[in-house]
Every structure is written in C-alpha cells, then in structure tokens.
Design an enzyme around this catalytic site. Structure first.
Site, PDB file in Angstrom:
ATOM      1  N   HIS A   1       1.466  -1.141   0.149  1.00 53.58           N
ATOM      2  CA  HIS A   1      -0.192   0.207   0.413  1.00 53.58           C
ATOM      3  C   HIS A   1       1.323   0.703  -0.154  1.00 53.58           C
ATOM      4  CE1 HIS A   1      -3.913  -1.721   1.163  1.00 53.58           C
ATOM      5  NE2 HIS A   1      -3.337  -2.687   1.242  1.00 53.58           N
TER       6      HIS A   1
ATOM      7  N   ASP B   1       3.914   9.504  -0.752  1.00 53.24           N
ATOM      8  CA  ASP B   1       2.656   8.619  -0.740  1.00 53.24           C
ATOM      9  C   ASP B   1       2.446   7.590  -1.714  1.00 53.24           C
ATOM     10  OD1 ASP B   1       0.253   8.234   1.465  1.00 53.24           O
ATOM     11  OD2 ASP B   1      -0.753  10.376   1.036  1.00 53.24           O
TER      12      ASP B   1
END
Length: 485
Positions: free
Chosen positions: A177, A390
């Site tokens: 992730h 991110d």
C-alpha cells in the site's frame, strides 16, 4: 465460500483448513469498542482496505488474519459480518519492536524516500521475522487446499515465502500500500535480500504505481539474481524448479458510492454550511486532511500559506485554512517532534495574522467520522494534498468524489500515487515553496468554468475506478498468475 472438504493434508501432514479466501493484514478489520451499555463490542473499522474487501469476503465467507489491536491479549477466533476473524496475538514487546520499530521506524521512512532517517536494529529485525512467522502459521492453519491468500502491506513482507514453504498448494498475492523505494535507497536495508525473497514467495505482487513496480523489479535483478522478463520474475525453487512471480500496478481507490451518498445527505450538507458560517463565511476555505506524519508535507503547506499571508496574496478576513491532523504513532519520537513543530508553526502564523474575528489557520488534532469529513470536503473550495511521498492518498479521491456540484480545486503533490490518475488537479512539487504558493493562488482564483472542467474529468476517472474495481482487478489477476505443480 468455506470448503466443506477438510480431509486434505499440508506438506507436514497437518489437516487443511476450510477457507478458500484468506486476507492477512497487520490489523483485523474490526475495532474493540464499548457500547452504550458498557459492554465490549467489535465494530467494523472505517479504513479503505476494509471497505474494499468486505464485499468480497461476504460473498466467499472468507477469513481474515490480523492483530486485534490490544497487546498481551489472547482473543479466540470469531465471526463478524460474514467474515471469520483469526486474531494473532502481539505482546507489548512485539508492538514496540516489530510494529513501532522495524515497520514504522525502519521500513516506513526508508520506503518514503528517507524523508526521515531510518533506524537499523538487529533486535527489531529478529522480532519482525518472528511476528511474520506467527502470521504465516495462523494463515496456513485455516486455509483450504488450493486457497487464495491475499497478504497486505509492508509489515508482512516475509509472509509470502513462509506460506509458500509451508503450503505450496496456495495461490498467494501481496499488495504494497505504500511506495516501493528506488534501488539506491532500498540498498541501505541490511536485510534487503531476505525481504526480496520474502516477497517473491507470492504469485502476484501489487503496487500502487508503475514506478513502484519498476523499483521492485530493479531490486530483484540486483539482489536476487533471478531472471526478470517484462513484469515476471522466474523464481528458482529449492527443488530446482522454476515458478513465476508477476508484479504489476493496481492503484487502490475509495468507496465512491458511499462518499457520494453522504455528500447528498441533507444533514451532511447542512453541517458543511454550518462549518462555513462558524468560520465567518469567508470567500475561500482551504482544507488539508492528513495523518500527522512527516511524509504528508504538512509543514511545507503551512509555510507556503504563511508566506501568502505575509505577501498579501491571501487575506485572513477573506480566507481560512483548516488543517486536520489526526493523531498517529504518538509513541514514536519523530512523530512527537513533528507535532511540536507543526503546532509551533501554526501558533506563530496565527499569532501574527489573527484578528478578533478571524483565524488564519484552524488546526484540529483529532480524528473525525466520515460524515464530518465529507461535510469538510463540501465546505472547502480548495483541497491541499502536499505529500512528500505517498503510496496513493485517498483523501484526494474522497474530495473529488464529494464534489457533487462539480466545483472546487485540488492542489495535488506529484509525489502522491493519486497524481497518476487525477491529472486535472493542479500538480505541484511540495519542496518548491514558491511553486506551491503559486499553485494555491491559482486554485483560489480559478475561474468557475475551468474548475468545473477539471473536476468533471477527475470525477469521471474516480467513478470508473472505485475500490471494488481495485479488489476485483487484483483477485482476477491473481487467479491467472503463477504456475503450480
């Protein structure tokens, strides 16, 4: 669905489990809370991963392996929302060494381009190995013959190989992730080969961006010596055979239907109007929503906004920045220092520019339910997502999904995975403070027609690629991946 034929045996002669789909993650998809009667109850967690997988789990009556969230507590397996939940116990030492230590003070900063300095401690690594084995053993015990296993995220990178060794019959997927770092950064990890080998136990490895996939495959070439062709790794087994491991990009998304439904709810709309009124009905509301984490670029955003106030490009009487910074890893020293730094910067700016009627920055160190978050999205004219690095950033996608009037402007870091898909956002390099200031001014002054054109294109992209599309795409690719004897 659960497999009724339970007379199979694994490689060590143990009986197979009964679940054809098993998700493995650091946390179970439930939180233990106290209800109005003072009784302890389990409630489904609000996170995106749970939202993505709950429909799949409900259809298959699958199982989920994870830590229940409380150290030094043994919890028996139980059923919740059509899922069989299998708790893995962690001691307080495990939480300190495996989770706060290796996962979040070694891997997290390393995988986020060394935004903070990673720490390398052998005791952390040993605990990481031990806990990963515990997760793998719990998974192997409940998985049916030929079951599909989906391992989630950087805390469990050794689990695929451990599962492969214990249960070669399984089909194993892994999804990362967070970003996967470039070779030159990953090379710093003392246990780089063991991590690569752990991941290569999977049939399919999923990453957020094509660049993450490329980074991983470069590391495989360098540190494993296995042959890489296109996006497939030819993994040599201990018996001399060759197995294929495929790597690819599967960008995660959000529950668009739920966010859109909330954005149309009269009480949520009324709350958004109340928020603007309580702020003094300014011309422009700017919004940042993040975990309080050094990768999110909160300090860069606040610095840029403070300079815009100094320059007179924005005025405290006509504009306000709301910064939601939800608590995160407060026992980790670097996070405590970050909180002090951010709160000090907000205090200095407010002390300089506040009036009796107006506040420059409304800083909120809280977590909020999703209904309040959607009300904030509706109240905001400009959304600021300035992450230094991110994996995806689902806040950007939630803001777009909530803009039912097809208005508003998104300022988005090019270092967030969402930038690959939301190309009509105003893309910025958050390290470039002057460029960030220009982007904010551009967003504040954007003509309505341009804002609508950009938002419509981003909404179309989000609507076509929601979180269920993500989980279906990964599981379909996993079904087709790998070869089994």
């Amino acid at each position: 669905m659960a497999n009724s034929a339970q007379n199979g045996r694994d490689a060590e002669g143990r009986q197979y489990g009964e679940y054809d789909l098993v998700v493995v993650s650091n946390r179970l998809p439930v939180d233990h809370t106290i209800d109005e009667d003072g009784q302890g109850v389990w409630r489904r967690s609000p996170g995106g991963l749970v939202t993505a997988l709950a429909p799949v789990m409900a259809k298959t009556e699958g199982a989920w392996v994870g830590w229940p969230g409380v150290p030094d507590e043994e919890v028996e397996p139980f059923d919740h929302d059509n899922m069989h939940l299998v708790p893995v116990a962690l001691s307080a030492d495990d939480v300190e060494l495996y989770y706060e230590g290796f996962s979040n003070a070694t891997l997290w900063p390393l995988y986020h381009d060394v935004t903070a300095a990673p720490e390398f401690h052998r005791t952390w690594w040993e605990c990481y190995k031990t806990v990963n084995r515990r997760f793998a053993e719990a998974t192997a015990e409940i998985a049916a013959e030929g079951a599909t296993i989906w391992v989630q995220d950087y805390q469990l990178q050794l689990v695929p190989k451990l599962l492969r060794e214990a249960r070669p019959d399984l089909r194993i997927g892994f999804f990362n992730h967070i970003p996967f770092p470039p070779l030159e950064i990953f090379a710093q990890l003392p246990w780089r080969r063991q991590v690569i080998d752990g991941l290569l136990g999977a049939d399919l490895l999923g990453f957020q961006r094509p660049s993450d996939t490329s980074n991983f495959l470069r590391c495989v070439r360098r540190f494993s010596g296995f042959n890489v062709r296109q996006q497939q790794v030819q993994v040599e087994n201990s018996d001399g055979g060759v197995r294929l491991c495929r790597a690819g990009a599967f960008p995660i998304s959000i529950d668009v239907e739920h966010i859109s439904e909330l954005a149309h709810r009269p009480d949520v709309i009324a709350r958004s109007e109340q928020i603007r009124h309580e702020l003094g009905d300014p011309d422009t509301v700017l919004l940042g929503v993040d975990r309080l984490d050094y990768t999110k670029g909160i300090g860069h955003r606040i610095k840029a906004y403070g300079e815009l106030l100094e320059d007179g490009k924005v005025d405290v009487e006509n504009a306000v920045l709301i910064q939601v910074a939800s608590p995160s890893r407060e026992r980790v020293e670097s996070y405590r220092l970050l909180r002090e730094e951010i709160e000090g910067a907000v205090g200095r700016i407010n002390g300089t520019f506040d009036t009796l009627e107006n506040t420059a920055i409304r800083y909120l160190h809280h977590s909020y339910p999703v209904e309040e978050m959607v009300a904030l999205y509706l109240a905001a004219d400009v959304m600021l997502v300035t992450a230094l690095r991110d994996g995806m950033n689902l806040v950007a996608k939630e803001y777009v999904a909530s803009r039912k009037e097809v208005d508003g402007a998104l300022v988005l870091s090019e270092f967030a995975g969402a930038a690959d898909q939301l190309k009509q956002a105003i893309l910025v390099n958050p390290h470039d403070i002057d460029g960030l200031k220009e982007a904010i001014v551009r967003a504040v002054n954007m003509p309505p027609a341009e804002a609508t054109r950009r938002m419509r294109a981003m909404r179309r992209q989000i609507l076509q690629n929601d979180v269920e599309h993500w989980s279906r795409a990964f599981l379909k690719a996993l079904e087709q991946a790998g070869t089994h004897d």
